[in-house]
Design an enzyme around this catalytic site. Structure first.
Site, PDB file in Angstrom:
ATOM      1  N   ALA A  58       0.266  -0.800   0.362  1.00 13.98           N
ATOM      2  CA  ALA A  58       0.069  -0.348  -0.053  1.00 13.98           C
ATOM      3  C   ALA A  58       0.753   1.185   0.331  1.00 13.98           C
ATOM      4  O   ALA A  58       2.050   0.723   0.577  1.00 13.98           O
ATOM      5  CB  ALA A  58      -0.941  -0.088   1.198  1.00 13.98           C
TER       6      ALA A  58
ATOM      7  N   GLY B 158       0.626  -5.656   0.658  1.00 14.68           N
ATOM      8  CA  GLY B 158       0.006  -5.388  -0.376  1.00 14.68           C
ATOM      9  C   GLY B 158       0.686  -6.342  -1.301  1.00 14.68           C
ATOM     10  O   GLY B 158      -0.038  -6.907  -2.388  1.00 14.68           O
TER      11      GLY B 158
ATOM     12  N   GLU C  96      -0.106  -9.964  -1.393  1.00 13.03           N
ATOM     13  CA  GLU C  96      -1.437 -10.089  -1.577  1.00 13.03           C
ATOM     14  C   GLU C  96      -1.799 -10.597  -3.044  1.00 13.03           C
ATOM     15  O   GLU C  96      -2.024 -11.260  -3.691  1.00 13.03           O
ATOM     16  CB  GLU C  96      -2.225  -9.321  -1.005  1.00 13.03           C
TER      17      GLU C  96
ATOM     18  N   GLU D 230       2.857  -6.473   8.036  1.00 11.78           N
ATOM     19  CA  GLU D 230       1.779  -5.347   8.144  1.00 11.78           C
ATOM     20  C   GLU D 230       2.098  -5.128   9.714  1.00 11.78           C
ATOM     21  O   GLU D 230       0.764  -3.614  10.318  1.00 11.78           O
ATOM     22  CB  GLU D 230      -0.411  -5.810   7.433  1.00 11.78           C
TER      23      GLU D 230
END
Length: 291
Positions: A97, A142, A145, A165
């Site tokens: 992110a 992310g 992910e 995270e």
């Protein structure tokens, strides 16, 4: 070409038109916003490229919208049999992110931004055709992910993956807490998420965090080669097989077999099944109608 070869004029014309269309697509990549591009590097293969090099592909709200839009377009494209997720950055797949953007958001703005971010990850996850991630350099948070949302992950020796995270006060929110244990088991996923540690390429392959480990700089080439092999198969069969794999995972055996049976019924009377059996009997390559 003889009639005995089993490829009549209609089939040959259809294949020729498809090849010409694919070559045209290769020459004109389609942009989705500023940071995402879709190319057609090979017949029936689409390459979804993350292209925000100045930020190492950090996923901003705008980039998330672009990823979701690209996935929506790919989902509707019946000529695409496999999607390869790549990065244009030399040292990173995606660092996760955009924390600079996140830091500027109020609580209310963060709430509104959440479904935007989720749409990018679910867009990749819910692509109906097989997906392959080509990972080099950093694939963190992310970014990892997005790779986990793919069916297969090809990584080169420079790859470093992880879900860090909790080290910044949040949790993996792009599917990581659900996708990672499905790959490596609950205890291993807990260790990786709780420690927030980064895992280098060789260990990542040993742990099953990536599926194929290749020489440095070869991740995209190998991922596209793998995609080309997959794309030679029935598009109807590929989508049905993926649906059965995804929907059946985690269910008890009896329920899983019902999912498989429903997928079988969806292909058993298809044009692809008719063509596949005919091609096998006639000892030729199938020309899939895709229906």
């Amino acid at each position: 070409m003889t009639e005995q070869d089993g490829n009549g004029p209609d089939q040959a014309d259809r294949a020729d038109r498809a090849d010409r269309a694919d070559r045209a697509d290769q020459d004109s990549p389609r942009r989705f916003g500023e940071y995402v591009a879709v190319r057609r590097p090979a017949p029936y293969v689409a390459e979804l490229s993350l292209d925000r090099p100045k930020a190492m592909n950090a996923v901003s709200s705008g980039m998330a919208r672009s990823i979701a839009a690209a996935c929506e377009a790919l989902t509707a494209d019946r000529d695409v049999r496999v999607v390869v997720l790549t990065s244009t950055h030399e040292r990173a797949f995606c660092v996760g992110a955009d924390l600079k953007e996140r830091n500027s958001l109020t609580d209310a703005e963060l709430v509104r931004q959440r479904p935007v971010a989720r749409a990018a990850y679910t867009g990749v996850l819910e692509l109906p055709m097989p997906t392959v991630a080509a990972v080099h350099g950093f694939a963190l948070g992310g970014g990892f992910e997005l790779a986990l949302a793919c069916d297969l992950i090809v990584a080169d020796g420079t790859a470093v993956v992880g879900l860090p995270e909790v080290s910044v006060g949040v949790i993996p929110g792009g599917g990581g807490t659900q996708l990672l244990p499905r790959r490596v088991g609950a205890a291993r996923a807990a260790e990786l998420i709780f420690t927030a540690r980064r895992v280098a390429a060789v260990e990542a392959r040993e742990l099953g965090l990536v599926d194929v480990l290749v020489d440095d700089g070869e991740d995209r080439t190998e991922a596209l080669a793998l995609a080309a092999r997959i794309a030679g198969n029935s598009p109807v069969g590929l989508r049905a097989a993926k649906r059965a794999l995804r929907l059946g995972h985690g269910l008890d055996l009896r329920a899983g077999l019902e999912i498989e049976d429903a997928a079988w019924r969806s292909v058993a009377f298809s044009g692809d099944r008719v063509e596949g059996v005919a091609a096998f009997a006639e000892k030729r390559r199938p020309v899939w109608p895709g229906e």
